[in-house]
Enzyme design. Structure first.
Site, PDB file in Angstrom:
ATOM      1  N   HIS A  38       0.875  -0.673  -0.060  1.00 54.01           N
ATOM      2  CA  HIS A  38      -0.166   0.308   0.355  1.00 54.01           C
ATOM      3  C   HIS A  38       1.064   1.516   0.021  1.00 54.01           C
ATOM      4  O   HIS A  38       1.520   1.820   1.316  1.00 54.01           O
ATOM      5  CB  HIS A  38      -0.779  -0.199   1.331  1.00 54.01           C
ATOM      6  CG  HIS A  38      -2.204  -1.226   1.158  1.00 54.01           C
ATOM      7  ND1 HIS A  38      -1.072  -3.094   1.336  1.00 54.01           N
ATOM      8  CD2 HIS A  38      -3.195  -1.047   0.975  1.00 54.01           C
ATOM      9  CE1 HIS A  38      -2.182  -3.702   1.661  1.00 54.01           C
ATOM     10  NE2 HIS A  38      -3.177  -2.307   0.769  1.00 54.01           N
ATOM     11  N   HIS A 269      -4.032   3.601  -3.678  1.00 51.45           N
ATOM     12  CA  HIS A 269      -3.644   2.538  -2.184  1.00 51.45           C
ATOM     13  C   HIS A 269      -3.794   1.457  -1.758  1.00 51.45           C
ATOM     14  O   HIS A 269      -2.784   1.594  -0.787  1.00 51.45           O
ATOM     15  CB  HIS A 269      -5.883   2.439  -1.917  1.00 51.45           C
ATOM     16  CG  HIS A 269      -5.636   1.296  -0.518  1.00 51.45           C
ATOM     17  ND1 HIS A 269      -6.164   2.173   0.611  1.00 51.45           N
ATOM     18  CD2 HIS A 269      -6.505   0.271  -0.453  1.00 51.45           C
ATOM     19  CE1 HIS A 269      -6.439   0.989   1.481  1.00 51.45           C
ATOM     20  NE2 HIS A 269      -6.436  -0.447   1.298  1.00 51.45           N
ATOM     21  N   GLU A 416     -17.321  -3.398  24.775  1.00 51.76           N
ATOM     22  CA  GLU A 416     -16.662  -4.862  25.529  1.00 51.76           C
ATOM     23  C   GLU A 416     -15.719  -5.141  23.527  1.00 51.76           C
ATOM     24  O   GLU A 416     -14.064  -5.296  24.880  1.00 51.76           O
ATOM     25  CB  GLU A 416     -17.619  -6.031  24.619  1.00 51.76           C
ATOM     26  CG  GLU A 416     -18.590  -6.909  25.622  1.00 51.76           C
ATOM     27  CD  GLU A 416     -19.703  -5.657  25.552  1.00 51.76           C
ATOM     28  OE1 GLU A 416     -19.540  -5.271  24.234  1.00 51.76           O
ATOM     29  OE2 GLU A 416     -20.925  -5.413  26.008  1.00 51.76           O
ATOM     30  N   HIS A 478     -28.619 -14.473  25.076  1.00 46.13           N
ATOM     31  CA  HIS A 478     -28.178 -14.186  26.340  1.00 46.13           C
ATOM     32  C   HIS A 478     -27.402 -15.793  27.093  1.00 46.13           C
ATOM     33  O   HIS A 478     -25.917 -15.679  27.234  1.00 46.13           O
ATOM     34  CB  HIS A 478     -28.219 -14.088  27.642  1.00 46.13           C
ATOM     35  CG  HIS A 478     -28.865 -12.440  27.417  1.00 46.13           C
ATOM     36  ND1 HIS A 478     -29.548 -11.521  26.075  1.00 46.13           N
ATOM     37  CD2 HIS A 478     -28.458 -11.199  28.482  1.00 46.13           C
ATOM     38  CE1 HIS A 478     -29.634 -10.350  26.898  1.00 46.13           C
ATOM     39  NE2 HIS A 478     -28.790  -9.910  27.819  1.00 46.13           N
TER      40      HIS A 478
HETATM   41  C1  LIG Z   1     -11.617  -4.506  10.113  1.00 47.75           C
HETATM   42  C2  LIG Z   1     -10.985  -4.638   8.631  1.00 47.75           C
HETATM   43  N1  LIG Z   1     -12.037  -4.370   7.392  1.00 47.75           N
HETATM   44  C3  LIG Z   1     -11.408  -4.322   6.025  1.00 47.75           C
HETATM   45  C4  LIG Z   1     -10.156  -4.256   5.887  1.00 47.75           C
HETATM   46  C5  LIG Z   1      -9.507  -4.220   4.402  1.00 47.75           C
HETATM   47  N2  LIG Z   1      -9.324  -2.554   4.295  1.00 47.75           N
HETATM   48  C6  LIG Z   1      -7.819  -2.649   4.564  1.00 47.75           C
HETATM   49  S1  LIG Z   1      -7.369  -1.219   4.262  1.00 47.75           S
HETATM   50  C7  LIG Z   1      -8.998  -0.636   3.470  1.00 47.75           C
HETATM   51  C8  LIG Z   1      -9.383   0.800   3.721  1.00 47.75           C
HETATM   52  C9  LIG Z   1      -9.327   1.934   4.529  1.00 47.75           C
HETATM   53  O1  LIG Z   1      -9.450   3.028   3.863  1.00 47.75           O
HETATM   54  P1  LIG Z   1      -8.682   4.261   4.884  1.00 47.75           P
HETATM   55  O2  LIG Z   1      -8.120   3.913   6.217  1.00 47.75           O
HETATM   56  O3  LIG Z   1      -8.890   5.442   4.417  1.00 47.75           O
HETATM   57  O4  LIG Z   1      -6.702   3.719   4.111  1.00 47.75           O
HETATM   58  P2  LIG Z   1      -6.293   4.333   2.828  1.00 47.75           P
HETATM   59  O5  LIG Z   1      -7.193   4.269   1.412  1.00 47.75           O
HETATM   60  O6  LIG Z   1      -6.828   6.254   3.135  1.00 47.75           O
HETATM   61  O7  LIG Z   1      -4.585   4.718   2.537  1.00 47.75           O
HETATM   62  C10 LIG Z   1     -10.232  -1.409   3.975  1.00 47.75           C
HETATM   63  C11 LIG Z   1     -10.821  -1.911   3.840  1.00 47.75           C
HETATM   64  C12 LIG Z   1      -9.301  -4.572   6.604  1.00 47.75           C
HETATM   65  N3  LIG Z   1      -8.096  -4.018   6.996  1.00 47.75           N
HETATM   66  N4  LIG Z   1      -9.534  -4.361   8.350  1.00 47.75           N
END
Ligand SMILES: Cc1ncc(C[n+]2csc(CCOP(=O)(O)OP(=O)(O)O)c2C)c(N)n1
Ligand SMILES: [Mg+2]
Length: 673
Positions: A38, A269, A416, A478
């Site tokens: 990334h 990204h 939680e 529960h």
């Molecule tokens: C809990 C979770 N859901 C989905 C992902 C997959 N994922 C990784 S980065 C991302 C997008 C994140 O967007 P942002 O924080 O805006 O990052 P940017 O594109 O700006 O680097 C996703 C959906 C993940 N790593 N963790």
């Protein structure tokens, strides 16, 4: 790697822009080399990170675990190259440039996402979005708590977080932000990479949230800056440091900043920029160096940061050496529980074996905690708003409150997931052993952070009560059914389900001694008899029998014809079934109590065989069958749940779902006759 000694400042002034461009170049080159990763986030946040590190952060790469260092958490863990690039630039000894060249390869330190323990200076594992910011709340709280005990002379640091749109969209962030704002965790400073882009495209596809307003509503100090204006970022950090509340600095950035054609696009990204765009970026940012090449003057500028940190660390060490708190501080940081804890638990077991105390295991846990908490100050309790159900508070535990961090009990609120992440942060920070309670059923809500406790090998103790249909009238919403299977499927997690007060104390002892593993104590709402041999019994032993995970609680009257294996509240049922089988049918039945599968799995084959025997086996557990076939084999039977529970008094439910001594005896007869 260029050694630190060889570096000479060749140019009088290296700009922060050059320092940030080094991050950009290393990030895009590493991702290109790996053909995976990334680049967008590291390039977009390079300016903010450079200002933070060059002017503010106090860390010493030569002693990365120095207790009073500032904590840096890359919550947007997909931007791992930001952290790895900086670690190389700062001179961490395990991060030579070759590690950047092996980004994301097997055995490299540069794992896909930052992993605690995998490379020096990584404070917590991130990647599951939202975890980092929420773990950081625990770190910032631990900092205040440790400062309250040992003074600002020894504990006085900040926790800095870089979080992306994803971290702030995740639900856990809401829990964490609310808790941090309420507790006025003024040493927590979060940079939001406000690039308005995530994977699918612009964030406007899925959110209209006014994030600054959200943070303000939670009691945070909020600023918004242009994330590429280094002076504005620096001024914001200064103001944030002065605030008496946690701070959000919303940094408006361009994802993939510097890439002339792809900058600002979601295309940066999570994919390499490609050779052409990388060349164009070099041109655009004026970076005339070969891939992975960083000129000495820029490296030198980065390594001055490390020198500044080293000097701060030396000064701190002198303060520690002269401090009357030195011993107490060092033993807290080492996390060594005093022997008195285990002596107290031993005495506790003796006393209650004698009295044959009949209590719910949640009550037994409270009583054991009374002994533990009286013998050490390191334990820090809490609950997600179920204190008087989980029975997690003990006498003399003052609560943690905004501006009052001297206590030992945290009201985590109905959060939680946030609680679990905060406990990870407290454990990672050091100085405390956190435990926290909720209903077992809501392990689902805490799961994301529980998984990270296990992955990071942190001593976090989850006190999860109301562990089956035995909770009764609250009904199937529960009543956990599948939760034990889920927890047992999690690697590196002790799942303890004690059967009585003695096993509960034993399991607490084992949880506290598991320094590199989290534990879950799965506890009953309903009363359970004491099942261990009485003191006066010649078979009495004061060894911790739960330590081998499973043991023969009740020997058969003759040659074993059947083995009944149970956990927790169903051990009582197994014992009653064994008695019935012997008296009514002349069948010799052994009862195995199996409070912890994981520890039993770790025993040698001989020990396991001796406990399990060769007779047919029946497992009894008021939960899903999944996993039990491992212990009952092809010829075994299972008495437990096959679907969700129901709302009724517990005894009616046990009868309704056929989890009774009669049902167990009938299953045994069917197996062996
Ligand atoms: C809990 C979770 N859901 C989905 C992902 C997959 N994922 C990784 S980065 C991302 C997008 C994140 O967007 P942002 O924080 O805006 O990052 P940017 O594109 O700006 O680097 C996703 C959906 C993940 N790593 N963790
Ligand atoms: Mg984004």
């Amino acid at each position: 790697m260029t050694s630190q000694a060889a570096l000479k400042p060749v140019a009088a002034a290296v700009s922060e822009r050059d320092m940030a461009n080094a991050i950009r170049a290393l990030a895009m080159d590493s991702v290109q080399e790996a053909n995976s990763g990334h680049p967008g986030m590291p390039m977009g946040m390079a300016d903010v990170a450079t200002v933070l590190f060059s002017r503010f952060i106090t860390i010493d790469p030569s002693t990365p675990d120095w207790p009073d260092r500032d904590r840096f958490v890359l919550s947007a863990g997909h931007g791992s190259m930001l952290q790895y690039a900086m670690h190389y630039l700062l001179g961490y000894k395990d991060m030579p440039v070759e590690e950047l060249q092996r980004f994301r390869q097997l055995g490299s330190r540069t794992a896909g996402h930052p992993e605690f323990g995998h490379a020096l200076g990584i404070e917590t594992t991130t990647g599951p979005l939202g975890q980092g910011i929420s773990t950081a709340v625990g770190m910032a709280l631990a900092e205040r708590m440790l400062a309250a005990r040992h003074g600002a002379d020894l504990v006085d640091h900040f926790t800095y977080v870089i979080a992306g749109d994803g971290c702030l969209q995740e639900g856990i962030s809401h829990e964490a932000i609310d808790l941090a704002g309420h507790l006025k965790l003024s040493r927590l400073i979060v940079f939001w990479d406000d690039n308005a882009i995530s994977i699918d495209g612009p964030t406007s596809l899925s959110t209209s949230m006014d994030q600054p307003a959200r943070f303000k509503a939670a009691g945070w100090h909020v600023q918004s800056v242009d994330g590429h204006d280094t002076e504005a970022v620096a001024a914001a950090i200064e103001a944030a440091q002065q605030s008496d509340r946690p701070s959000l600095i919303a940094c408006r950035t361009v994802i993939g900043k510097g890439a002339p054609n792809l900058g600002g696009s979601e295309k940066t990204h999570g994919a390499p920029l490609g050779d052409a765009e990388i060349a164009a970026t070099r041109e655009n940012i004026g970076w005339a160096y070969a891939p992975f090449e960083v000129p000495d003057d820029i490296l030198f500028a980065w390594r001055e940061i490390a020198e500044r940190g080293q000097a701060a660390r030396h000064a701190w060490e002198q303060r520690l050496a002269a401090s009357p708190r030195r011993q107490a501080f060092e033993s807290a940081i080492a996390g060594k529980l005093p022997d008195a804890v285990f002596e107290a638990l031993g005495a506790f077991r003796k006393e209650h074996v004698e009295k044959a105390t009949k209590v719910a295991t949640r009550k037994a846990s409270e009583m054991a905690l009374g002994a533990i908490n009286a013998a050490t100050e390191l334990t820090v309790g809490g609950s997600a708003d179920l204190t008087h159900s989980n029975l997690t508070i003990t006498k003399g535990m003052d609560r943690i409150a905004p501006d009052d961090y001297a206590g030992r009990y945290i009201h985590y609120g109905i959060r939680e997931h946030g609680m679990a992440a905060a406990m990870n942060g407290i454990a990672l920070h050091g100085g405390f052993v956190p435990y926290g309670g909720t209903f077992l059923c809501f392990a689902d809500y805490a799961r994301g952070a529980m998984r990270l406790s296990a992955l990071m090998g942190q001593r976090v103790v989850y006190v999860m009560t109301h562990d089956s249909i035995g909770l009764g009238e609250d009904g199937p919403t529960h009543q956990p059914v599948e939760h034990l299977a889920m927890l047992r499927a999690t690697p590196n997690l002790n799942v303890f389900r004690p059967a009585d007060i003695i096993e509960t104390a034993e399991c607490w002892e084992l949880a506290l001694k598991s320094e590199n593993r989290p534990s879950v104590l799965v506890l009953s709402r309903q009363n359970l008899p004491m099942l261990r041999q009485a003191h006066s019994d010649p078979a009495y032993s004061d060894e911790n029998r739960s330590s081998q995970g499973a043991y023969i609680l009740r020997e058969p009257a003759g040659r074993r014809a059947v083995t009944l294996i149970a956990t927790g509240s169903e051990v009582e049922i197994a014992v009653a079934a064994a008695e019935r089988l012997e008296t009514e049918h002349g069948i010799a039945a052994a009862v195995v109590s199996m409070p912890c599968w994981e520890l039993f799995e770790e025993q040698d084959a001989g020990t396991r065989k001796a406990v399990l025997g060769s007779a047919p086996r029946i497992a009894i557990e008021a939960a899903a069958r999944l996993g039990w076939d491992r212990w009952i084999g092809d010829t075994g039977a299972f008495v437990g749940m096959a679907g969700f529970g129901a709302s009724a008094p517990a005894p009616d439910l046990y009868r309704h779902f056929d989890i009774t001594p009669e049902a167990v005896a009938a299953a045994a007869l069917k197996l062996i006759i």
